[in-house]
Design an enzyme around this catalytic site. Structure first.
Site, PDB file in Angstrom:
ATOM      1  N   VAL A 148      10.284   8.066  -7.258  1.00 53.20           N
ATOM      2  CA  VAL A 148      11.110   6.959  -6.766  1.00 53.20           C
ATOM      3  C   VAL A 148      11.678   6.232  -7.978  1.00 53.20           C
ATOM      4  O   VAL A 148      10.923   5.790  -8.855  1.00 53.20           O
ATOM      5  CB  VAL A 148      10.295   5.988  -5.881  1.00 53.20           C
ATOM      6  CG1 VAL A 148      11.168   4.814  -5.444  1.00 53.20           C
ATOM      7  CG2 VAL A 148       9.721   6.702  -4.662  1.00 53.20           C
ATOM      8  N   ASN A 162       4.456   6.218 -13.706  1.00 58.83           N
ATOM      9  CA  ASN A 162       5.044   7.499 -14.067  1.00 58.83           C
ATOM     10  C   ASN A 162       6.506   7.290 -14.431  1.00 58.83           C
ATOM     11  O   ASN A 162       7.234   6.594 -13.723  1.00 58.83           O
ATOM     12  CB  ASN A 162       4.939   8.476 -12.888  1.00 58.83           C
ATOM     13  CG  ASN A 162       3.500   8.770 -12.519  1.00 58.83           C
ATOM     14  OD1 ASN A 162       2.648   8.935 -13.393  1.00 58.83           O
ATOM     15  ND2 ASN A 162       3.201   8.825 -11.231  1.00 58.83           N
ATOM     16  N   HIS A 168       7.582   1.228 -10.707  1.00 61.13           N
ATOM     17  CA  HIS A 168       6.413   0.872  -9.899  1.00 61.13           C
ATOM     18  C   HIS A 168       5.159   1.232 -10.655  1.00 61.13           C
ATOM     19  O   HIS A 168       5.100   2.249 -11.344  1.00 61.13           O
ATOM     20  CB  HIS A 168       6.448   1.573  -8.539  1.00 61.13           C
ATOM     21  CG  HIS A 168       6.694   3.049  -8.607  1.00 61.13           C
ATOM     22  ND1 HIS A 168       7.943   3.579  -8.838  1.00 61.13           N
ATOM     23  CD2 HIS A 168       5.863   4.106  -8.488  1.00 61.13           C
ATOM     24  CE1 HIS A 168       7.870   4.895  -8.842  1.00 61.13           C
ATOM     25  NE2 HIS A 168       6.618   5.250  -8.650  1.00 61.13           N
ATOM     26  N   HIS A 219       1.194   2.079 -10.122  1.00 63.36           N
ATOM     27  CA  HIS A 219       0.170   2.449  -9.156  1.00 63.36           C
ATOM     28  C   HIS A 219      -1.138   1.758  -9.548  1.00 63.36           C
ATOM     29  O   HIS A 219      -1.604   1.922 -10.684  1.00 63.36           O
ATOM     30  CB  HIS A 219      -0.088   3.963  -9.198  1.00 63.36           C
ATOM     31  CG  HIS A 219       1.085   4.827  -8.845  1.00 63.36           C
ATOM     32  ND1 HIS A 219       1.200   5.473  -7.632  1.00 63.36           N
ATOM     33  CD2 HIS A 219       2.192   5.194  -9.562  1.00 63.36           C
ATOM     34  CE1 HIS A 219       2.313   6.195  -7.613  1.00 63.36           C
ATOM     35  NE2 HIS A 219       2.931   6.038  -8.774  1.00 63.36           N
ATOM     36  N   ARG A 240       0.835  -1.201   0.000  1.00 66.96           N
ATOM     37  CA  ARG A 240       0.000   0.000   0.000  1.00 66.96           C
ATOM     38  C   ARG A 240       0.869   1.250   0.000  1.00 66.96           C
ATOM     39  O   ARG A 240       1.878   1.327   0.710  1.00 66.96           O
ATOM     40  CB  ARG A 240      -0.946  -0.005   1.203  1.00 66.96           C
ATOM     41  CG  ARG A 240      -1.922  -1.170   1.145  1.00 66.96           C
ATOM     42  CD  ARG A 240      -3.170  -0.974   1.986  1.00 66.96           C
ATOM     43  NE  ARG A 240      -3.941  -2.214   1.993  1.00 66.96           N
ATOM     44  CZ  ARG A 240      -4.765  -2.603   1.022  1.00 66.96           C
ATOM     45  NH1 ARG A 240      -4.963  -1.827  -0.032  1.00 66.96           N
ATOM     46  NH2 ARG A 240      -5.400  -3.753   1.088  1.00 66.96           N
ATOM     47  N   ASP A 241       0.447   2.224  -0.828  1.00 68.22           N
ATOM     48  CA  ASP A 241       1.173   3.496  -0.896  1.00 68.22           C
ATOM     49  C   ASP A 241       1.034   4.218   0.451  1.00 68.22           C
ATOM     50  O   ASP A 241      -0.038   4.261   1.049  1.00 68.22           O
ATOM     51  CB  ASP A 241       0.596   4.358  -2.030  1.00 68.22           C
ATOM     52  CG  ASP A 241       1.527   5.494  -2.410  1.00 68.22           C
ATOM     53  OD1 ASP A 241       2.042   5.491  -3.547  1.00 68.22           O
ATOM     54  OD2 ASP A 241       1.740   6.405  -1.568  1.00 68.22           O
TER      55      ASP A 241
HETATM   56  P1  5GP Z   1       5.843   8.221  -8.147  1.00 68.65           P
HETATM   57  O1  5GP Z   1       5.655   9.640  -7.685  1.00 68.65           O
HETATM   58  O2  5GP Z   1       7.304   7.892  -8.313  1.00 68.65           O
HETATM   59  O3  5GP Z   1       5.022   7.843  -9.340  1.00 68.65           O
HETATM   60  O4  5GP Z   1       5.273   7.305  -6.981  1.00 68.65           O
HETATM   61  C1  5GP Z   1       6.009   7.047  -5.825  1.00 68.65           C
HETATM   62  C2  5GP Z   1       5.013   6.643  -4.772  1.00 68.65           C
HETATM   63  O5  5GP Z   1       5.711   6.002  -3.718  1.00 68.65           O
HETATM   64  C3  5GP Z   1       4.252   7.808  -4.152  1.00 68.65           C
HETATM   65  O6  5GP Z   1       2.856   7.633  -4.365  1.00 68.65           O
HETATM   66  C4  5GP Z   1       4.629   7.755  -2.692  1.00 68.65           C
HETATM   67  O7  5GP Z   1       3.559   8.068  -1.827  1.00 68.65           O
HETATM   68  C5  5GP Z   1       5.091   6.322  -2.513  1.00 68.65           C
HETATM   69  N1  5GP Z   1       6.094   6.137  -1.496  1.00 68.65           N
HETATM   70  C6  5GP Z   1       7.245   6.847  -1.337  1.00 68.65           C
HETATM   71  N2  5GP Z   1       7.947   6.389  -0.301  1.00 68.65           N
HETATM   72  C7  5GP Z   1       7.226   5.343   0.207  1.00 68.65           C
HETATM   73  C8  5GP Z   1       7.448   4.464   1.316  1.00 68.65           C
HETATM   74  O8  5GP Z   1       8.452   4.532   2.037  1.00 68.65           O
HETATM   75  N3  5GP Z   1       6.495   3.528   1.550  1.00 68.65           N
HETATM   76  C9  5GP Z   1       5.381   3.418   0.776  1.00 68.65           C
HETATM   77  N4  5GP Z   1       4.501   2.459   1.100  1.00 68.65           N
HETATM   78  N5  5GP Z   1       5.142   4.229  -0.267  1.00 68.65           N
HETATM   79  C10 5GP Z   1       6.055   5.184  -0.547  1.00 68.65           C
END
Ligand code: 5GP
Ligand code: ZN
Length: 120
Positions: A102, A93, A106, A108, A35-36
């Site tokens: 990140v 993304n 990944h 979503h 889970r995010d």
């Molecule tokens: P992006 O912005 O790269 O598409 O998505 C990265 C996602 O990783 C974000 O929705 C963010 O909330 C999630 N995220 C970042 N750090 C962590 C973490 O330490 N644990 C979890 N569960 N989610 C994370």
């Protein structure tokens, strides 16, 4: 040259290894789903390959099993979350303009509310 399987600095590698806690909803030898931490919908799960792949741009032939598996696993998670029929979105993304924050591939899985289109 073989890619490093794990990156010590990568937060998602550390979640995949169990070093950093996360609410894991599914895992197997290829992928991990959790889970995010900052959910953008009632269901917001991140599905990642165990191997450290920095972005979609870095996906190669050696990743086709894990990346393809992510789509199948996501559909199974959607079923388990009760949103397979009501609808969900699977989105990755890539790069700064898409908002990738990140650097470990990944996807979503978002569901549980009406999702706008086009995305912001
Ligand atoms: P992006 O912005 O790269 O598409 O998505 C990265 C996602 O990783 C974000 O929705 C963010 O909330 C999630 N995220 C970042 N750090 C962590 C973490 O330490 N644990 C979890 N569960 N989610 C994370
Ligand atoms: Zn990583």
């Amino acid at each position: 040259m073989a890619r490093e399987e794990q990156s010590a600095e990568c937060i998602f590698c550390r979640i995949a290894s169990g070093e950093i806690p996360a609410t894991i909803v599914y895992q197997d030898e290829l992928v991990v789903a959790f889970r995010d931490v900052n959910p953008q919908a009632p269901t917001h799960v991140l599905v990642i390959p165990r191997e450290h792949v920095p972005s979609l741009n870095a996906v190669s032939e050696q990743d086709k099993d894990s990346i393809g598996h992510i789509v199948r696993v996501s559909a199974q998670i959607a079923e388990a979350e009760g949103c397979a029929d009501t609808g969900y979105r699977l989105v990755a993304n890539c790069g700064p303009e898409a908002g990738q924050s990140v650097d470990h591939v990944h996807f979503h899985l978002l569901a549980g509310r009406r999702l706008g289109w086009p995305p912001g």
